[in-house]
Design an enzyme around this catalytic site. Structure first.
Site: not given
Length: 608
Positions: A48, A239, A247, A326
């Protein structure tokens, strides 16, 4: 009867890496197909984050605008550590991007499906679609050395299975391809078929990830956060819209089946992840989420493929050749930049303008980058997953230690610091002509002023990814003496023996000419006449620039000094089609330019 077909480039996999490749080849007018084994693209989750350099790359294809408009932007990072009350407390904040030359000094976060849709819409506007669901079932590369060296041959044979409803055997098709790009993910069929190993290691760190709309009193929920708590670590990624990604570091008991000792994915529910977050965030509250999009679990592994190409005919890119954690936001970015590096090379070889040996620079450049990336990722992940330093644990990771590593890695994690080593397309011999424009790195952003109409322009906007080499000619202060030197250089470049004449294939269809020339003068915009620039350099009125401020006095200026270029000399900067500086040379070293381009380009043949 089995259907047979031919194609110049077959792309296997329609994730970000494959789609970047497809979009670049489409823009260059290359004959290609892109296939994927999934009936539809990624619906939710996955990658993302778009790093500053990747935004610049997307902008060079004209694709950044919708992502800049709709994505969240991360400008600030907050750091939390164990406090005296048994919970966490904020110990500092810092700029999220620590790369001073970034044109876009922030990261964009938006769903991978949205990023893929931008590429798919671009392809659709050119009449191109992803073929789905199709899976490769065999791949053979010719052993004939002569055939492999001939870019017009079709030495790769791939059998494709067109997947039909489950009770029906797939229909098969044989594709004869000049080149194949395997962008088919971490479990790459292409990589395994070629027999390439993935070298590296898997850590013991287990992480959960969840995308949701939070209900919390945590004050930095809209900033990137690195949280070290006594209950484990967490990273917050804001986001698009009201969504947030967490996370979360998981303990073995959170995720392991006590009988088998293996990860039990069924135990990793949204409720379990939110429960872990509650303990990590104390004294702040995390209530039941308003909405959950996606959640998953992974173990951090850092691996790089042993090879990135087979016989310079089949290439692997993206997760097929490198995997990492990530949290540093590298996977999708590295993947798209792999095929950004490869696509222009394929286009020029297929057009007969570049020697097939140019393709060797793909593995040379991207494998080293991938190795550097996992070395960075290993260090970053260990610091992030390590226990925080407290009075009970003096050996733990301190805030200062983590912040130092975070800021030191800024150039690398942003993608801005990618530096390709000397090769056929990176020649550092004349670096001293412009000490601050690093040969092998991307061209620095800089605002100049167009001489003809005084409009300020960002040089990056004049370097589109259109397969052309851009020749920036810093012509200096245009005194009568300097104009004489510029005129003599123009005459030299008009000679049939100069690189500009030998290799400058004319535009044909979607194929651009080989070179785009941009002269950049020093001095005052009020004193320069753009018509004084010789026609060799003045290919269009909009291409003549000056290093001065715009009419407001706020934009532009100072580039000659910033780059370390002498305004009394003429300095030529070659920017490769992917935006990286290939070489720099003074006007007295045109033969160096001839040698540079002669090492990988093919002399154009006059048509009878």
């Amino acid at each position: 009867m089995v259907k047979e077909s031919r194609v110049d480039v077959l792309i296997i996999g329609a994730g970000p890496s494959g789609l970047m490749c497809a979009n670049a080849l489409a823009g260059a007018g290359v004959d290609f197909r892109i296939v994927d084994n999934r009936p539809i693209g990624v619906p939710a989750g996955q990658a993302d984050g778009i790093q500053p350099r990747t935004i610049e790359v997307l902008q060079s294809y004209g694709l950044a605008e919708p992502l800049l408009k709709d994505g969240a932007q991360m400008h600030l990072c907050a750091f939390y550590n164990p406090g005296p009350n048994g919970g966490i407390e904020r110990t500092g904040r810092a700029a999220d991007v620590t790369a001073p030359t970034a044109r876009y000094p922030f990261k964009i976060t938006i769903a991978q499906s949205t990023i893929e849709a931008v590429f798919i819409d671009s392809l659709k506007s050119q009449g191109i679609a992803v073929d789905r669901p199709i899976a490769p079932s065999s791949l053979e590369i010719s052993e004939d050395a002569e055939e492999l060296l001939n870019p017009l041959s079709y030495p790769v044979k791939v059998v494709l299975d067109h997947m039909l409803p489950s009770d029906t055997a797939p229909e098969q098709e044989i594709v004869h391809a000049k080149f194949v790009v395997g962008a088919d993910g971490a479990h790459s069929w292409v990589r395994k078929t070629l027999g390439f190993s993935m070298d590296g290691e898997q850590s013991d760190y287990i992480w959960g990830v969840i995308d949701f709309v939070p209900d919390t009193d945590f004050p930095d929920i809209r900033n990137r956060c690195a949280i070290h708590s006594s209950n484990g670590s967490c990273m917050i990624i804001p986001r698009e819209g009201d969504k947030v990604r967490f996370y979360l570091q998981m303990s073995d008991k959170d995720v392991m089946d006590p009988v088998t000792g293996r990860i039990d994915k069924a135990k990793v529910t949204a409720e379990r992840l939110i429960d872990v977050a509650r303990k990590t965030f104390y004294p702040y509250t995390v209530n039941e989420p308003k909405e959950v999009d996606w959640c998953s679990i992974y173990i951090i592994g850092q691996r790089v493929a042993s090879k990135f190409s087979a016989k310079d005919r089949v290439f692997i890119a993206g997760d097929a050749c490198h995997t990492h954690s990530p949290k540093a936001g590298q996977g999708m970015n590295a993947s798209m930049n792999d095929t950004h590096n490869l696509a222009w090379k394929l286009a020029q070889v297929l057009r007969g303008r570049a020697d097939i040996s140019l393709l060797k620079t793909y593995e040379l450049e991207r494998q080293k980058y991938a190795q550097d990336l996992i070395d960075f990722d290993r260090e970053f992940s260990a610091l992030f997953s390590g226990k925080p330093r407290t009075s009970d644990n003096e050996e733990g990771v301190s805030h200062e230690q983590f912040l130092t590593a975070f800021q030191a890695s800024g150039g690398f994690s942003s993608g801005i610091g990618v530096h390709y080593m000397p090769s056929a397309i990176v020649d550092t011999a004349h670096q001293a002509c412009a000490p601050s424009i690093a040969i092998g790195q991307r061209m620095l952003p800089q605002i100049f002023v167009r001489v003809a109409d005084a409009r300020p322009v960002e040089i990056h906007d004049m370097l589109p990814s259109d397969t052309r080499f851009k020749l920036l000619v810093f012509v200096g202060l245009l005194t009568s003496e300097q104009l004489g030197k510029v005129g003599r250089l123009a005459e030299e470049l008009e000679l049939p023996t100069s690189f500009l004449q030998k290799y400058n294939h004319p535009a044909e269809g979607k194929a651009q000419s080989m070179f785009d020339i941009i002269p950049i003068a020093a001095g005052n915009k009020d004193d320069v006449n753009y018509l004084d620039i010789p026609p060799t350099f003045r290919t269009h009125w909009s291409k003549v620039l000056i290093d001065d401020t715009d009419v407001t006095g706020r934009l532009g200026g100072g580039a000659y000094e910033r780059f370390g270029i002498d305004p009394k000399e003429i300095t030529m900067v070659v920017v490769r089609p992917d935006g990286y500086v290939g070489m720099i040379a003074p006007s007295t070293a045109v033969e160096s330019m001839d040698k540079y381009f002669g090492s990988f380009l093919i002399v154009r043949q006059e048509k009878p």
